[in-house]
Scaffold this motif. Structure first.
Motif, PDB file in Angstrom:
ATOM      1  N   PRO A  43    -102.852 -73.961 -51.640  1.00  0.00           N
ATOM      2  CA  PRO A  43    -103.128 -72.606 -51.142  1.00  0.00           C
ATOM      3  C   PRO A  43    -104.610 -72.265 -51.231  1.00  0.00           C
ATOM      4  O   PRO A  43    -105.338 -72.782 -52.086  1.00  0.00           O
ATOM      5  CB  PRO A  43    -102.318 -71.714 -52.092  1.00  0.00           C
ATOM      6  CG  PRO A  43    -102.219 -72.503 -53.357  1.00  0.00           C
ATOM      7  CD  PRO A  43    -102.144 -73.946 -52.933  1.00  0.00           C
ATOM      8  N   ARG A  44    -105.055 -71.370 -50.363  1.00  0.00           N
ATOM      9  CA  ARG A  44    -106.432 -70.893 -50.416  1.00  0.00           C
ATOM     10  C   ARG A  44    -106.596 -69.758 -51.423  1.00  0.00           C
ATOM     11  O   ARG A  44    -107.686 -69.544 -51.940  1.00  0.00           O
ATOM     12  CB  ARG A  44    -106.872 -70.401 -49.027  1.00  0.00           C
ATOM     13  CG  ARG A  44    -106.970 -71.506 -47.988  1.00  0.00           C
ATOM     14  CD  ARG A  44    -107.521 -70.956 -46.683  1.00  0.00           C
ATOM     15  NE  ARG A  44    -107.702 -71.996 -45.681  1.00  0.00           N
ATOM     16  CZ  ARG A  44    -108.220 -71.786 -44.477  1.00  0.00           C
ATOM     17  NH1 ARG A  44    -108.610 -70.562 -44.140  1.00  0.00           N
ATOM     18  NH2 ARG A  44    -108.353 -72.773 -43.628  1.00  0.00           N
ATOM     19  N   ASP A  45    -105.525 -69.036 -51.671  1.00  0.00           N
ATOM     20  CA  ASP A  45    -105.585 -67.917 -52.601  1.00  0.00           C
ATOM     21  C   ASP A  45    -105.890 -68.440 -54.008  1.00  0.00           C
ATOM     22  O   ASP A  45    -105.175 -69.307 -54.525  1.00  0.00           O
ATOM     23  CB  ASP A  45    -104.256 -67.165 -52.609  1.00  0.00           C
ATOM     24  CG  ASP A  45    -104.249 -66.049 -53.641  1.00  0.00           C
ATOM     25  OD1 ASP A  45    -104.965 -65.053 -53.434  1.00  0.00           O
ATOM     26  OD2 ASP A  45    -103.547 -66.195 -54.661  1.00  0.00           O
ATOM     27  N   PRO A  46    -106.945 -67.937 -54.664  1.00  0.00           N
ATOM     28  CA  PRO A  46    -107.331 -68.459 -55.987  1.00  0.00           C
ATOM     29  C   PRO A  46    -106.236 -68.331 -57.040  1.00  0.00           C
ATOM     30  O   PRO A  46    -106.057 -69.236 -57.857  1.00  0.00           O
ATOM     31  CB  PRO A  46    -108.554 -67.620 -56.353  1.00  0.00           C
ATOM     32  CG  PRO A  46    -109.108 -67.148 -55.041  1.00  0.00           C
ATOM     33  CD  PRO A  46    -107.919 -66.950 -54.158  1.00  0.00           C
ATOM     34  N   ARG A  47    -105.499 -67.224 -57.038  1.00  0.00           N
ATOM     35  CA  ARG A  47    -104.453 -67.044 -58.049  1.00  0.00           C
ATOM     36  C   ARG A  47    -103.333 -68.054 -57.864  1.00  0.00           C
ATOM     37  O   ARG A  47    -102.830 -68.640 -58.831  1.00  0.00           O
ATOM     38  CB  ARG A  47    -103.907 -65.615 -57.983  1.00  0.00           C
ATOM     39  CG  ARG A  47    -104.891 -64.546 -58.446  1.00  0.00           C
ATOM     40  CD  ARG A  47    -104.255 -63.159 -58.386  1.00  0.00           C
ATOM     41  NE  ARG A  47    -105.167 -62.125 -58.848  1.00  0.00           N
ATOM     42  CZ  ARG A  47    -106.074 -61.540 -58.079  1.00  0.00           C
ATOM     43  NH1 ARG A  47    -106.171 -61.890 -56.799  1.00  0.00           N
ATOM     44  NH2 ARG A  47    -106.874 -60.610 -58.563  1.00  0.00           N
ATOM     45  N   ALA A  48    -102.924 -68.263 -56.603  1.00  0.00           N
ATOM     46  CA  ALA A  48    -101.859 -69.234 -56.330  1.00  0.00           C
ATOM     47  C   ALA A  48    -102.307 -70.643 -56.689  1.00  0.00           C
ATOM     48  O   ALA A  48    -101.535 -71.436 -57.244  1.00  0.00           O
ATOM     49  CB  ALA A  48    -101.450 -69.152 -54.860  1.00  0.00           C
ATOM     50  N   LEU A  49    -103.558 -70.961 -56.384  1.00  0.00           N
ATOM     51  CA  LEU A  49    -104.082 -72.280 -56.731  1.00  0.00           C
ATOM     52  C   LEU A  49    -104.145 -72.456 -58.247  1.00  0.00           C
ATOM     53  O   LEU A  49    -103.790 -73.517 -58.777  1.00  0.00           O
ATOM     54  CB  LEU A  49    -105.472 -72.468 -56.116  1.00  0.00           C
ATOM     55  CG  LEU A  49    -106.152 -73.804 -56.391  1.00  0.00           C
ATOM     56  CD1 LEU A  49    -105.331 -74.957 -55.841  1.00  0.00           C
ATOM     57  CD2 LEU A  49    -107.559 -73.816 -55.807  1.00  0.00           C
ATOM     58  N   ILE A  52    -100.849 -73.435 -59.741  1.00  0.00           N
ATOM     59  CA  ILE A  52    -100.535 -74.854 -59.548  1.00  0.00           C
ATOM     60  C   ILE A  52    -101.298 -75.713 -60.564  1.00  0.00           C
ATOM     61  O   ILE A  52    -100.744 -76.620 -61.193  1.00  0.00           O
ATOM     62  CB  ILE A  52    -100.869 -75.284 -58.108  1.00  0.00           C
ATOM     63  CG1 ILE A  52     -99.901 -74.636 -57.123  1.00  0.00           C
ATOM     64  CG2 ILE A  52    -100.840 -76.810 -57.973  1.00  0.00           C
ATOM     65  CD1 ILE A  52    -100.244 -74.877 -55.670  1.00  0.00           C
ATOM     66  N   LEU A  53    -102.584 -75.428 -60.749  1.00  0.00           N
ATOM     67  CA  LEU A  53    -103.407 -76.227 -61.651  1.00  0.00           C
ATOM     68  C   LEU A  53    -102.988 -76.061 -63.109  1.00  0.00           C
ATOM     69  O   LEU A  53    -103.094 -76.996 -63.906  1.00  0.00           O
ATOM     70  CB  LEU A  53    -104.878 -75.854 -61.477  1.00  0.00           C
ATOM     71  CG  LEU A  53    -105.486 -76.146 -60.101  1.00  0.00           C
ATOM     72  CD1 LEU A  53    -106.918 -75.644 -60.031  1.00  0.00           C
ATOM     73  CD2 LEU A  53    -105.427 -77.628 -59.771  1.00  0.00           C
ATOM     74  N   LEU A  54    -102.506 -74.873 -63.456  1.00  0.00           N
ATOM     75  CA  LEU A  54    -102.126 -74.617 -64.845  1.00  0.00           C
ATOM     76  C   LEU A  54    -100.697 -75.039 -65.169  1.00  0.00           C
ATOM     77  O   LEU A  54    -100.421 -75.507 -66.274  1.00  0.00           O
ATOM     78  CB  LEU A  54    -102.285 -73.122 -65.157  1.00  0.00           C
ATOM     79  CG  LEU A  54    -103.719 -72.611 -65.260  1.00  0.00           C
ATOM     80  CD1 LEU A  54    -103.731 -71.087 -65.303  1.00  0.00           C
ATOM     81  CD2 LEU A  54    -104.410 -73.188 -66.483  1.00  0.00           C
TER      82      LEU A  54
END
Length: 235
Positions: A43-49, A52-54
């Motif tokens: 996703p481009r949205d920072p919160r959604a990304l 995923i990373l966390l």
């Protein structure tokens, strides 16, 4: 886990180094093209990304081992492309006035106006094919050139490369094909041939540039071999 922040060159450089190590790659797409991140559906949205990373679970994807007569073995993520698109990519990388998709489009126009068809010999899993035209692409990811859908059916986890060959055509038709790359409908054209395989050898009758993951610094011949499930990625 190693976090790569950048475009396809950074993703390919870091991901290639991690291939086969058991480490996990996290991607923050922050470049011009971001085509491998696009193929993963990040996703481009920072919160959604960040979620995923966390909290995401690593999943295995294929990588591509690339080698030529003058270059040592390297491992990349997205695709190997040899022809007018590599020349266009070189122009885009050197552009100081345009960024993102605009630089790729301008680079494409410049490359096509000076391109003359190359005669290729393409060997797919030991079977040789001749081809005269604009390019040969061995695609792990379906995207390249900042969002262009070069190989609509390519998957990053199927253990195969989609080999897209665009034959010689009048320049006007080729510009139409370039526009169709936005949606992947170019594959319906008779000038486009697609094969699939795990090891691809690309040669040409003259000096033809090739690129990998947005970087162009070599000429044919080149061999690309898929490494199934060699990299863990959060996506």
């Amino acid at each position: 886990m190693v976090l790569a922040v950048g475009g396809d060159g950074i993703a390919g450089g870091v991901g290639g180094a991690l291939s086969g190590t058991g480490a996990t790659l996290g991607l923050v797409p922050a470049g011009r093209g971001n085509d491998f991140a696009r193929a993963l559906g990040l996703p481009r949205d920072p919160r959604a990304l960040a979620r995923i990373l966390l909290h995401g679970e690593p999943r295995p994807v294929d990588t591509v081992e690339v080698g030529s007569a003058v270059h040592d073995r390297t491992v990349v993520l997205g695709s190997v492309y040899a022809g007018v698109d590599a020349l266009a990519n070189r122009h885009a990388n050197r552009s100081r006035l345009l960024r993102g998709s605009a630089s790729y489009y301008a680079g494409g126009l410049r490359a096509v106006t000076t391109w003359r068809p190359a005669r290729y010999r393409v060997t797919v899993d030991g079977e040789e094919h001749t081809h005269t035209g604009y390019t040969v692409v061995a695609a792990n990811s379906g995207y390249y050139g900042s969002g262009r859908v070069i190989a609509p059916d390519a998957r990053v986890d199927d253990g195969l490369l989609d080999v897209v060959m665009i034959r010689h055509a009048p320049r006007r038709l080729f510009f139409t094909l370039m526009n169709e790359l936005r949606t992947g409908t170019h594959v319906r054209r008779p000038q486009v041939r697609i094969l699939r395989g795990s090891e691809i050898r690309i040669e040409a009758d003259r000096e033809v540039p090739y690129g990998t993951d947005g970087e162009v610094d070599a000429v044919l011949p080149v061999t690309a071999r898929v490494l199934p499930g060699a990299l863990n990625v959060l996506y």
